[in-house]
Design a protein around this motif. Structure first.
Motif, PDB file in Angstrom:
ATOM      1  N   GLY B  78       0.823  -1.209   0.000  1.00 18.38           N
ATOM      2  CA  GLY B  78       0.000   0.000   0.000  1.00 18.38           C
ATOM      3  C   GLY B  78       0.849   1.247   0.000  1.00 18.38           C
ATOM      4  O   GLY B  78       1.966   1.248  -0.526  1.00 18.38           O
ATOM      5  N   LYS B  79       0.343   2.322   0.651  1.00 16.94           N
ATOM      6  CA  LYS B  79       1.009   3.613   0.561  1.00 16.94           C
ATOM      7  C   LYS B  79       0.857   4.405   1.850  1.00 16.94           C
ATOM      8  O   LYS B  79      -0.223   4.434   2.457  1.00 16.94           O
ATOM      9  CB  LYS B  79       0.407   4.419  -0.598  1.00 16.94           C
ATOM     10  CG  LYS B  79       1.255   5.628  -0.994  1.00 16.94           C
ATOM     11  CD  LYS B  79       0.801   6.225  -2.306  1.00 16.94           C
ATOM     12  CE  LYS B  79      -0.403   7.139  -2.114  1.00 16.94           C
ATOM     13  NZ  LYS B  79      -0.727   7.901  -3.333  1.00 16.94           N
ATOM     14  N   ASP B  89      -2.976   3.631   3.090  1.00 18.49           N
ATOM     15  CA  ASP B  89      -3.779   2.586   2.444  1.00 18.49           C
ATOM     16  C   ASP B  89      -3.004   1.296   2.617  1.00 18.49           C
ATOM     17  O   ASP B  89      -1.859   1.197   2.165  1.00 18.49           O
ATOM     18  CB  ASP B  89      -3.978   2.904   0.961  1.00 18.49           C
ATOM     19  CG  ASP B  89      -4.870   4.115   0.756  1.00 18.49           C
ATOM     20  OD1 ASP B  89      -6.077   4.001   1.052  1.00 18.49           O
ATOM     21  OD2 ASP B  89      -4.353   5.181   0.336  1.00 18.49           O
ATOM     22  N   ASP B  91      -2.896  -3.094   2.655  1.00 23.29           N
ATOM     23  CA  ASP B  91      -3.437  -4.384   2.234  1.00 23.29           C
ATOM     24  C   ASP B  91      -2.564  -5.441   2.913  1.00 23.29           C
ATOM     25  O   ASP B  91      -1.378  -5.569   2.585  1.00 23.29           O
ATOM     26  CB  ASP B  91      -3.355  -4.484   0.711  1.00 23.29           C
ATOM     27  CG  ASP B  91      -3.865  -5.826   0.206  1.00 23.29           C
ATOM     28  OD1 ASP B  91      -4.924  -6.266   0.676  1.00 23.29           O
ATOM     29  OD2 ASP B  91      -3.176  -6.422  -0.653  1.00 23.29           O
ATOM     30  N   THR B 103      -8.059  -5.084   3.962  1.00 25.42           N
ATOM     31  CA  THR B 103      -7.655  -3.931   3.157  1.00 25.42           C
ATOM     32  C   THR B 103      -8.356  -2.727   3.757  1.00 25.42           C
ATOM     33  O   THR B 103      -9.592  -2.726   3.856  1.00 25.42           O
ATOM     34  CB  THR B 103      -8.080  -4.100   1.696  1.00 25.42           C
ATOM     35  OG1 THR B 103      -7.499  -5.298   1.196  1.00 25.42           O
ATOM     36  CG2 THR B 103      -7.652  -2.921   0.850  1.00 25.42           C
TER      37      THR B 103
END
Lengths: 170, 399
Positions: B78-79, B89, B91, B103
């Protein structure tokens, strides 16, 4: 002068006599024998009324601190004369009130030490009441280990720091 | 002494060492650590990298993970971005097992950007290990920089330190309400040992108990309705319970020749553990919150003080052994006792983390105190406070 002797101080004095003569080398263990319930539940003879305003601190006369053993709040026989001196002063100066201030050495639980210092102050208060001083003239305050007399970390400092100070006000 | 005698003496010393070592053995109760790969979690900027670093630190600190780059079955992709506000974000999956844990997106305003990472870390501990995390929790404490003693609060990683009072007076033993909105503590703010509460939202203080004599040991029940405290208004330090609705107090102990201190509630608010020196030395006892007979719980160590009843029913306390105060754990249901520390320092005022695994305590060495986090499952202790002055009396938040 000391016709009025309260149960508590009498019991302490008797118990002290036993351990002072019986096992002078083991004060701590001797203290154990005294840490039992000796007053009936719900005893309020020593209950304190509302806190009084401090007033003006008495500075023209000073009294020696009462010393205690480690984790002890029993008044040892050789300390009793210091309390008698205060009781005589308070008998002669009926406008004087006292805050008995209990202190501990730095070792052990900070929180337990507040309660321990309080019981030292309460033991001195009980002795004064037994000498005939009106309990309404005596309050207690405990600083636990927060205000050492000697900030060093050794036996002689710890011994000086286990004390009750007499803060007199008029 | 004969040669055999010397050998026997050396053997005896060695055996004693072995016995002592076994004595402090830590029983591994949880599963082992899992490797987790964060290399798929992209940092969108410099501050995004700082946010990712908090996730990494939190996972390591949880005790349940080794953070690795590549080769791990469990991956976080993610980020991490901080652009004014923070957003992660994430996962989280077990690629080898074909499991997707979750998620999820985490948003936080800039002032509390680190909390986005704390929430993700706690969610990973919960999803992968089925355990409560502690990254999002807080710790109340007393700090004395420059000798000026005040109430503080910080995050579980020591960040976000906030000073709550400006009394510069002795104070101690903070404790949280179950809703985490208030902290009860004892302070000499008014000249005597009195109990106050501080509201963390409005930053206001209320006087809770100022009877003649001492008012100490405030401990709010997990039910939020009662306060255990120690009062000396009847001429001796005794244990009381205050109803927080009516402020009425009920006396539980009647030990005219003993000192009571340090109450702590059982998780179901039905019982209190506390310290009494009725045996001649301070030891931990337990009684029902309605009063009645006291049962002594601790028998080893010349003193046992500062008990804290943890979320899983175990008590942690400070035990004086060999002249030093060590952190010990007792399961009152089984009587099983474990000594957690054994160094030459003093470990005092322990407090359970809500994860039931970690403990924060004041560690004193060379007459200087800092807070340290101990792990009951064997990870090395971690220093929490690193500022000038003494730091002590920690209280971990209930969530």
């Amino acid at each position: 002068m000391h016709r009025y002797v309260a149960l508590r101080f009498l019991v302490l004095t008797m118990t002290m006599a036993v351990f002072v003569s019986g096992c002078s080398g083991k004060k701590k263990n001797a203290g154990m024998a005294t840490n039992t319930d000796v007053l009936p539940a719900g005893d309020t003879e020593y209950a304190m009324s509302e806190r009084f305003e401090d007033g003006e601190r008495v500075t023209d006369v000073t009294f020696e601190n009462v010393a205690f053993g480690y984790n002890q709040y029993i008044i040892e026989a050789q300390e009793a004369s210091k309390i008698e001196a205060v009781s005589q002063y308070m008998t002669q100066n009926t406008n004087v009130r006292l805050i008995a201030e209990g202190h501990c050495d730095e070792r052990g639980s900070r929180e337990y030490n507040v309660a321990l210092g309080e019981n030292r102050a309460q033991a001195v208060r009980a002795a004064l009441i037994s000498y005939g001083i009106d309990g309404a003239r005596i309050q207690t305050r405990s600083y636990g280990e927060e205000r050492p007399l000697d900030p060093a970390h050794n036996e002689s400092a710890w011994s000086a720091n286990r004390r009750v100070e007499f803060a007199l006000y008029r | 002494m004969s040669r055999n005698g010397i050998v026997a003496a050396v053997l005896a010393v060695c055996m004693a060492g072995v016995a002592a070592a076994q004595d402090i053995r830590i029983v591994k109760q949880g599963t082992g650590k899992s490797d987790i790969d964060l290399s798929g979690l992209q940092a969108a900027s410099g501050q995004g990298g700082a946010l990712k670093q908090v996730v990494r630190d939190d996972l390591m600190r949880s005790g349940y993970f080794n953070v690795v780059s590549g080769g791990a079955a469990i991956t976080v992709r993610g980020k991490c971005a901080v652009d004014g506000a923070a957003r992660i974000d994430a996962d989280v999956a077990n690629a080898a097992g074909g499991t997707r844990y979750f998620t999820r997106a985490y948003d936080e305003p800039s002032a509390t950007w680190r909390r986005a990472a704390h929430r993700l870390a706690d969610d990973i501990v919960k999803a992968v290990k089925g355990k409560p995390g502690m990254a999002s929790t807080r710790i109340a404490l007393i700090g004395a920089p420059g000798g000026r003693k005040n109430l503080y609060v910080c995050d579980a990683d020591g960040q976000g330190m906030a000073q709550l009072t400006r009394d510069d007076k002795p104070c101690m033993t903070p404790g949280w309400t179950p809703d985490m909105r208030q902290i009860y503590y004892m302070s000499y703010h008014g000249g005597y040992a009195d109990i106050y509460s501080v509201d963390l939202g409005s930053r206001t203080r209320k006087k809770v108990s100022n009877f003649p004599g001492i008012n100490t040991g405030p401990s709010v029940a997990p039910n939020g309705r009662q306060l255990a405290l120690v009062l000396s208004r009847d001429g001796n330090a005794e244990l009381y319970v205050m109803d927080l609705g009516s402020s009425r107090v009920q006396r539980l102990t009647s030990t005219a020749q003993a000192t009571e201190a340090c109450p702590t509630w059982s998780p179901d608010s039905s019982r209190l553990a506390y310290v009494s020196d009725r045996s001649g030395s301070p030891q931990v006892y337990v009684m029902t919150a309605a009063g009645g007979a006291a049962k002594r719980l601790t028998f080893r160590g010349s003193e046992n003080v500062s008990p804290d009843w943890g979320p899983d029913g175990r008590l942690v306390y400070s035990s004086r052994r060999g002249g030093r105060y060590q952190a010990c754990i007792l399961n009152p249901a089984t009587g099983e006792e474990t000594q957690l520390t054994s160094s030459g320092a003093d470990y005092e005022e322990p407090s359970w983390a809500p994860d039931g695994r970690h403990i924060v305590c004041a560690k004193t060495q060379g007459y200087h105190s800092d807070l340290y986090i101990l792990d009951t499952l064997g990870d090395p202790e971690v220093r929490l406070t690193t500022m000038q002055g003494d730091w002590y009396s920690p209280a971990w938040s209930p969530r």
